[in-house]
Enzyme design. Structure first.
Site, PDB file in Angstrom:
ATOM      1  CD  GLU A 194      -2.072   1.508   2.499  1.00  0.00           C
ATOM      2  OE1 GLU A 194      -3.484   1.801   2.579  1.00  0.00           O
ATOM      3  OE2 GLU A 194      -1.978   1.327   4.327  1.00  0.00           O
TER       4      GLU A 194
ATOM      5  CG  HIS B  84       1.529   5.135   7.440  1.00  0.00           C
ATOM      6  ND1 HIS B  84       1.884   3.927   7.597  1.00  0.00           N
ATOM      7  CD2 HIS B  84       2.149   6.104   6.995  1.00  0.00           C
ATOM      8  CE1 HIS B  84       2.694   3.702   6.911  1.00  0.00           C
ATOM      9  NE2 HIS B  84       3.181   4.526   6.177  1.00  0.00           N
TER      10      HIS B  84
ATOM     11  CB  CYS C 165      -0.239  -1.586   5.216  1.00  0.00           C
ATOM     12  SG  CYS C 165      -0.124  -2.601   6.726  1.00  0.00           S
TER      13      CYS C 165
HETATM   14  C1  CIR Z   1       6.993   0.060   7.826  1.00  0.00           C
HETATM   15  O1  CIR Z   1       7.085   0.881   9.089  1.00  0.00           O
HETATM   16  O2  CIR Z   1       7.314   1.014   7.313  1.00  0.00           O
HETATM   17  C2  CIR Z   1       6.813  -1.422   8.552  1.00  0.00           C
HETATM   18  N1  CIR Z   1       7.594  -2.004   9.039  1.00  0.00           N
HETATM   19  C3  CIR Z   1       4.836  -1.735   8.376  1.00  0.00           C
HETATM   20  C4  CIR Z   1       4.247  -0.533   7.754  1.00  0.00           C
HETATM   21  C5  CIR Z   1       2.415  -0.595   7.959  1.00  0.00           C
HETATM   22  N2  CIR Z   1       2.006   0.146   6.078  1.00  0.00           N
HETATM   23  C6  CIR Z   1       0.254   0.662   6.550  1.00  0.00           C
HETATM   24  O3  CIR Z   1       0.743   0.746   7.067  1.00  0.00           O
HETATM   25  N3  CIR Z   1       0.041   1.824   5.399  1.00  0.00           N
END
Ligand code: CIR
Length: 256
Positions: free
Chosen positions: A65, A160, A247
């Site tokens: 995402e 986010h 995500c």
């Molecule tokens: C990060 O910190 O980028 C990843 N560990 C988690 C990303 C989650 N993304 C989202 O909720 N869109």
């Protein structure tokens, strides 16, 4: 009616970025099983699921995402705020160009798709550690020609914007009031997460179905009581990587 781009879980998921939660051991085999269950949930909600091959050296690459914002008319490739995540963009771009004309956020701007909440023709964008003012301004400029409004939204204590608020329908949202101001979404019917379920605001809307994690039964009951159709999936290992349900996919109309 819907396509969902996804990517298999990386064997290095336990080296993921973490901002607001402590690192705990991730069971990769269980994460993969849960991810497959998530793909089944997308299918049961009416998606044709496309699965990109795993990226061994990109721990967070299951969270597709964040690397694109897909609209009916076009898609915008992001420039993720975490440098470790920027190499995730190219392979998603190679796939997305078969479905939509592409634009891109350019340096020094940063933008994570997890910060972009679209409701009808408005995109609410979290002013987060990942999405900077340049990123929001570039998105606004790219989308103005297509009739979309882009609004920055203040938020706090979470990764986010979509950790704090997601859409349930075109006129209702699920919201964590500790992380984003209710007043900012005052034009919508607001359902708050259960106070004991801090991370429950992230649900994935596909048509009239809502996909949500199994770990938030009290918030799920609020949604059921309000008449929503809910599909539950256990994503405990992905939650340890600070991910949730929006995500892990890029969902877009196959017949825009
Ligand atoms: C990060 O910190 O980028 C990843 N560990 C988690 C990303 C989650 N993304 C989202 O909720 N869109």
């Amino acid at each position: 009616m819907w396509n969902a781009i996804t990517r298999a879980v990386s064997p290095s998921l336990d080296r993921c970025e973490l901002s607001h939660i402590a690192r705990t051991g991730i069971d990769i085999a269980l994460a993969r099983t849960q991810h497959r269950d998530y793909l089944r949930a997308l299918e049961s909600a009416g998606c044709r699921v496309i699965v990109l091959a795993e990226e061994a050296e990109l721990p967070d690459s299951v969270f597709v995402e964040d690397v694109a914002v897909v609209l009916d008319e076009m898609a915008v490739l992001t420039r993720p705020g975490a440098p470790s995540r920027r190499p995730e963009v190219a392979s998603v771009a190679d796939l997305l160009r078969h479905y939509r004309p592409l634009e891109a956020i350019e340096a020094p701007a940063t933008l994570d798709g997890g910060d972009v909440l679209r409701i009808d023709r408005t995109l609410y964008v979290g002013q987060s550690a990942r999405s900077n003012p340049d990123g929001i301004a570039q998105l606004r400029k790219l989308l103005a020609a297509h009739g979309y409004a882009v609004q920055g939204v203040a938020m706090r204590h979470c990764l986010h914007l979509k950790s704090a608020v997601t859409a349930l329908s075109d006129d209702s949202v699920l919201l964590q009031p500790a992380w984003v101001d209710r007043e900012r979404f005052g034009d919508f019917r607001i359902i708050e997460v259960d106070p004991g379920e801090e991370h429950a605001a992230n649900v994935l809307r596909i048509g009239d179905a809502l996909v949500m994690p199994a770990s938030f039964p009290r918030t799920r009951q609020r949604l059921l009581d309000a008449g929503f159709k809910v599909i539950v999936v256990d994503v405990s290992e992905l939650q340890k990587a600070e991910g949730a349900v929006t995500c892990c996919s890029l969902v877009f109309r196959s017949d825009p």
